[in-house]
Design a protein around this motif. Structure first.
Motif, mmCIF file in Angstrom:
data_model
loop_
_atom_site.group_PDB
_atom_site.id
_atom_site.type_symbol
_atom_site.label_atom_id
_atom_site.label_comp_id
_atom_site.label_asym_id
_atom_site.label_seq_id
_atom_site.Cartn_x
_atom_site.Cartn_y
_atom_site.Cartn_z
ATOM 1 N N ASP A 81 0.847 -1.189 0.000
ATOM 2 C CA ASP A 81 0.000 0.000 0.000
ATOM 3 C C ASP A 81 0.888 1.247 0.000
ATOM 4 N N SER A 82 0.257 2.400 -0.064
ATOM 5 C CA SER A 82 1.002 3.653 -0.220
ATOM 6 C C SER A 82 1.926 3.971 0.954
ATOM 7 N N SER A 83 1.688 3.386 2.105
ATOM 8 C CA SER A 83 2.568 3.656 3.256
ATOM 9 C C SER A 83 3.962 3.067 3.049
ATOM 10 N N GLN A 84 4.103 2.178 2.069
ATOM 11 C CA GLN A 84 5.383 1.531 1.814
ATOM 12 C C GLN A 84 6.192 2.218 0.705
ATOM 13 N N VAL A 85 5.650 3.290 0.140
ATOM 14 C CA VAL A 85 6.375 4.051 -0.885
ATOM 15 C C VAL A 85 7.429 4.884 -0.170
ATOM 16 N N VAL A 86 8.692 4.674 -0.523
ATOM 17 C CA VAL A 86 9.772 5.398 0.157
ATOM 18 C C VAL A 86 10.301 6.564 -0.659
ATOM 19 N N LYS A 87 10.167 6.496 -1.992
ATOM 20 C CA LYS A 87 10.685 7.570 -2.852
ATOM 21 C C LYS A 87 9.781 7.737 -4.051
ATOM 22 N N GLU A 88 9.520 8.995 -4.370
ATOM 23 C CA GLU A 88 8.689 9.328 -5.515
ATOM 24 C C GLU A 88 9.430 10.370 -6.351
ATOM 25 N N THR A 89 9.397 10.186 -7.653
ATOM 26 C CA THR A 89 9.867 11.223 -8.562
ATOM 27 C C THR A 89 8.731 11.500 -9.531
ATOM 28 N N ALA A 90 8.333 12.754 -9.604
ATOM 29 C CA ALA A 90 7.258 13.161 -10.506
ATOM 30 C C ALA A 90 7.827 14.118 -11.547
ATOM 31 N N TYR A 91 7.492 13.847 -12.793
ATOM 32 C CA TYR A 91 7.886 14.706 -13.901
ATOM 33 C C TYR A 91 6.605 15.313 -14.456
#
Length: 141
Positions: A81-91
């Motif tokens: 689930d989203s709580s496990q997302v550690v890094k995001e890169t948005a372009y």
């Protein structure tokens, strides 16, 4: 110095050989990936590397909902689930519009558990119609 060398050598020898031999798992999200030459998701042990998910919409709010909805489906495929997302890169092709869409993005992260993030404005994405592309690194355990 010799004791330090022995300690370091002992630590290096203590790493199980099998840990280094775990193969990467490559998962396709669409047939176009083979045409371009990439994997939609690569799993390395307990870490997922999710390639950029491109999105478009009537406006940035719609693009954000499309991207994060698709990313959520990918997480569910791996039992995460989203709580496990550690890094995001948005372009994005429009940073001002993305900033205005922050509330729509935040809705995908339960209890304010946000990842480390970088947002970058670019002149265009792979498909010129796309407004946003988001990639994630996810810890599974």
């Amino acid at each position: 110095m010799r004791a330090y060398s022995l300690l370091v050598s002992g630590l290096l020898c203590a790493v199980p050989a099998a840990a280094a031999e775990v193969p990467l798992e490559r998962h396709a999200l669409g047939s176009w990936e083979a045409d371009i030459g990439y994997s939609g998701v690569v799993r390395d042990g307990d870490t997922l590397y999710v390639s950029g998910v491109p999105c478009r919409g009537q406006d940035m709010q719609a693009a954000v909902r499309a991207c994060y909805g698709e990313l959520t489906k990918i997480l569910q495929r791996f039992g995460a689930d989203s709580s496990q997302v550690v890094k995001e890169t948005a372009y994005t092709t429009d940073m001002d519009a993305l900033v205005k869409a922050i509330p729509a993005r935040k809705a995908f992260f339960a209890d304010g558990r946000y990842p480390a993030a970088s947002w970058v404005q670019v002149s265009r994405l792979f498909n010129a119609e796309d407004m946003l592309e988001v990639e994630w690194t996810v810890r599974l355990k």
